[in-house]
Design a protein around this motif. Structure first.
Motif, PDB file in Angstrom:
ATOM      1  N   ILE A 365       0.619  -1.416   0.184  1.00 16.36           N
ATOM      2  CA  ILE A 365       0.015  -0.329   0.290  1.00 16.36           C
ATOM      3  C   ILE A 365       0.856   0.978   0.079  1.00 16.36           C
ATOM      4  O   ILE A 365       0.794   2.332  -0.410  1.00 16.36           O
ATOM      5  CB  ILE A 365      -1.025  -0.155   1.072  1.00 16.36           C
ATOM      6  CG1 ILE A 365      -1.871  -1.355   1.767  1.00 16.36           C
ATOM      7  CG2 ILE A 365      -0.991   0.730   1.479  1.00 16.36           C
ATOM      8  CD1 ILE A 365      -2.752  -1.780   2.305  1.00 16.36           C
ATOM      9  N   PHE A 366       1.807   0.718   0.418  1.00 14.24           N
ATOM     10  CA  PHE A 366       2.571   2.500   0.914  1.00 14.24           C
ATOM     11  C   PHE A 366       3.704   2.645  -0.209  1.00 14.24           C
ATOM     12  O   PHE A 366       4.094   3.637   0.261  1.00 14.24           O
ATOM     13  CB  PHE A 366       3.488   2.453   2.593  1.00 14.24           C
ATOM     14  CG  PHE A 366       3.075   2.817   3.047  1.00 14.24           C
ATOM     15  CD1 PHE A 366       3.137   4.457   3.756  1.00 14.24           C
ATOM     16  CD2 PHE A 366       1.589   2.642   3.772  1.00 14.24           C
ATOM     17  CE1 PHE A 366       2.737   4.509   4.964  1.00 14.24           C
ATOM     18  CE2 PHE A 366       1.220   2.691   4.980  1.00 14.24           C
ATOM     19  CZ  PHE A 366       1.781   3.829   5.603  1.00 14.24           C
ATOM     20  N   SER A 367       4.090   1.456  -0.952  1.00 16.25           N
ATOM     21  CA  SER A 367       4.418   1.611  -2.246  1.00 16.25           C
ATOM     22  C   SER A 367       3.683   2.204  -3.349  1.00 16.25           C
ATOM     23  O   SER A 367       3.959   3.030  -4.627  1.00 16.25           O
ATOM     24  CB  SER A 367       4.602   0.272  -2.880  1.00 16.25           C
ATOM     25  OG  SER A 367       3.965  -0.231  -3.041  1.00 16.25           O
ATOM     26  N   GLN A 368       2.423   2.379  -2.884  1.00 13.42           N
ATOM     27  CA  GLN A 368       1.693   3.162  -3.477  1.00 13.42           C
ATOM     28  C   GLN A 368       0.776   3.092  -5.200  1.00 13.42           C
ATOM     29  O   GLN A 368       0.933   3.434  -5.744  1.00 13.42           O
ATOM     30  CB  GLN A 368       2.311   4.840  -4.029  1.00 13.42           C
ATOM     31  CG  GLN A 368       2.850   5.675  -2.231  1.00 13.42           C
ATOM     32  CD  GLN A 368       2.744   6.808  -3.205  1.00 13.42           C
ATOM     33  OE1 GLN A 368       2.439   7.411  -4.178  1.00 13.42           O
ATOM     34  NE2 GLN A 368       3.930   7.677  -2.156  1.00 13.42           N
ATOM     35  N   ALA A 369       0.981   1.363  -4.742  1.00 14.00           N
ATOM     36  CA  ALA A 369       0.371   0.635  -6.788  1.00 14.00           C
ATOM     37  C   ALA A 369      -0.560   0.600  -6.446  1.00 14.00           C
ATOM     38  O   ALA A 369      -1.160   0.685  -7.787  1.00 14.00           O
ATOM     39  CB  ALA A 369       0.585  -0.903  -5.392  1.00 14.00           C
TER      40      ALA A 369
END
Length: 545
Positions: A365-369
């Protein structure tokens, strides 16, 4: 479609087609290649369809088509718009036997080239194509700028305006009747609509001013188009977050179900933001933070707004506007945001749902995928980003939430989830089950279970289409990265099953928000009670016996 175009181009193009038909294989090859060309250029096909519909709805075109049909029925030679005889390009030899007419002229000997079907206004019916007596014109059915209002509708509007305006101009409070009865929009559109018409800021609107705006912008529009026209800024064809702020301000000021919020202006702002975020989450399917007219028409937003205007209890409007739903979202965010800087980092999100999510899915989620953060702070999730997360996490039955989580699991972004990607996420679930002394379920067994549940078109490959066609698609993702929901699914919690049967009309999000609101309310009441008892105890100690 192609037959209609043959009639448009006249004798020159028909004769060319007849000459090509004599070659046999060349004509057949062209007809076989046409569908492939249409597939390669879908936009051109749509534009041709639009132009053909516009052409065929014109009176001159209808006269031409009816004339050609009548000539065909009576056995007369077909005549194009320039008076040239045209034979069927499909079998010229057979048409010569049926009709007593000369063969089609060579395209090189035609005096002028056939006019383009894309210029219907320049076409004219020749003298050799008389209009059959008693022929009925086809009614126009394509209106690029909207269907004109009927005489009955115009008369009804004028009658209402006679009553509402009389011979005087209306101020903003008096204008609300025009907004509701004539424009047929909810009352909280009134101030915005009034300002669109009163461009000189005089404080009043005359009947003439309203009629000018009505005829130019709203008369031919349906309810969605009217709302879109009033909300959008001049010169743009989409809606952004700021466009909804004026009507949210009016709702907060006038709705009886939100009157208690007037004493807490900071929460008024947060409530308005949450409603707008929920609207864009559901309506803006592209996720570009711009709602188009097409997206607005395909949504239920206007219906929900009508319910807000009619319903005094805002919490009965579950979609978008429920205060209880806002309360749950905001409190969940506040619980995770321990330093209260209005940002959530990776460690904060790991505590969501009592540490329900795995490290690997939070990292994803925090890789903003699944979605780019709009917080503007690197490595941190803002309130809008959290709204998207919690709506996707707590209701995995919607198409948008499935797309959100599918992108998380699809590590290589090839639009295919395979066993290796599923194993990567499930490994952590397996380890957590062992740490909690839960009976571990091997991945091979899980893979068989998921295949039986989803029934993918290709064995071992799960596509987004496969998951959207499965009613239990949410459990597919819960098994991979949400341990609490995975265990609840495995144990088949009878309380949840009974709740679903009692309220089948509620969504997964509605049920979650209802339970969380009850829990948060009880916690707050418990805190108030404990604080109150402490105050009573202090008073009793000070009081004389």
């Amino acid at each position: 479609m192609r037959d209609g175009l043959r009639l448009q181009v006249g004798a020159g193009e028909t004769a060319a087609a007849a000459t090509a038909a004599k070659t046999g294989s060349n004509a057949r090859g062209h007809s076989e290649d046409l569908p492939a060309a249409q597939k390669r250029f879908p936009s051109s096909k749509l534009k041709l369809d639009e132009l053909f519909l516009q052409w065929i709805s014109m009176p001159e075109s209808q006269k031409l088509v009816l004339s050609l049909l009548d000539d065909s029925k009576m056995g007369r030679p077909l005549s194009g718009p320039n008076g040239l005889s045209a034979m069927s390009p499909l079998s010229p030899s057979s048409t010569s036997a049926l009709f007593s007419a000369t063969p089609p002229l060579s395209p090189s000997k035609v005096g002028s080239p056939p006019r383009s079907p894309l210029s219907p206004t320049k076409r004219s019916v020749g003298a050799s194509a008389p209009i059959p007596r008693g022929a009925h014109h086809l009614p126009q059915f394509y209106f690029p700028n909207g269907r004109p209002a009927s005489q009955e509708a115009i008369a009804a509007v004028n009658e209402k305006l006679n009553v509402l305006f009389g011979k005087k101009a209306l101020n903003v409070d008096q204008f609300v009747a025009v907004t509701k009865e004539v424009v047929e929009l909810p009352s909280f559109f009134n101030q915005l609509l009034f300002s669109r018409i009163d461009t000189q800021h005089t404080g009043t609107v005359t009947r003439e001013q309203f009629m000018d705006y009505w005829r130019a912008k709203l008369e031919r529009a349906d309810i969605s188009q009217r709302a879109f026209e009033v909300l959008r800024q001049p010169g743009v064809d989409y809606l952004v977050h700021e466009d909804f702020q004026p009507i949210m301000h009016v709702i907060l000021e006038t709705h009886p179900g939100l009157e208690f919020l007037k004493e807490a202006p900071e929460f008024q702002e947060r409530y308005a933001e949450t409603v707008i975020y929920r609207i864009f989450y559901s309506v803006n399917r592209k996720g570009d933070r711009r709602i188009t007219l097409r997206e607005l028409k395909r949504s239920d937003l206007l219906e929900v707004m009508m319910m807000v205007a009619a319903e005094e209890d805002i919490n009965k409007v579950l979609k978008y506007f429920s205060y209880e739903h806002f309360y749950v979202i905001y409190c969940k965010f506040w619980e995770l945001d321990t330093d209260h800087d209005f940002y959530i980092d990776r460690e904060d999100l790991l505590r969501y749902g009592n540490h329900a999510l795995t490290y690997r899915i939070v990292d994803r989620i925090f890789s903003q995928a699944p979605r780019k953060f709009v917080s503007g702070v690197e490595g941190k999730m803002g309130y809008e980003d959290f709204c998207w997360f919690i709506l996707s996490e707590e209701d995995k039955s919607t198409a948008l939430s499935l797309e959100y989580w599918y992108t998380c699991i699809d590590l290589d972004l090839d639009k295919r989830i395979v066993a290796a990607e599923m194993r990567y996420f499930y490994e952590e679930q397996l380890h957590r089950m062992e740490c909690l002394s839960q009976e571990p379920v091997l991945f091979e067994d899980i893979l068989c279970q998921l295949s039986d549940m989803v029934k993918p078109a290709q064995e071992g490959v799960f596509t987004l289409t496969d998951l959207k066609g499965c009613k239990l698609a949410g459990n597919f993702f819960n098994i991979l990265f949400n341990l609490n929901k995975f265990i609840a699914f495995e144990t088949r919690d009878p309380f949840l099953i009974r709740q679903e049967r009692e309220d089948p009309h509620l969504t997964e999000w509605d049920r979650f928000a209802r339970m969380e609101y009850v829990r948060l309310s009880m916690e707050e009441e418990g805190e108030d009670a404990s604080n109150g008892s402490a105050e009573v105890l202090d008073d009793s100690m000070d009081a004389p016996f």
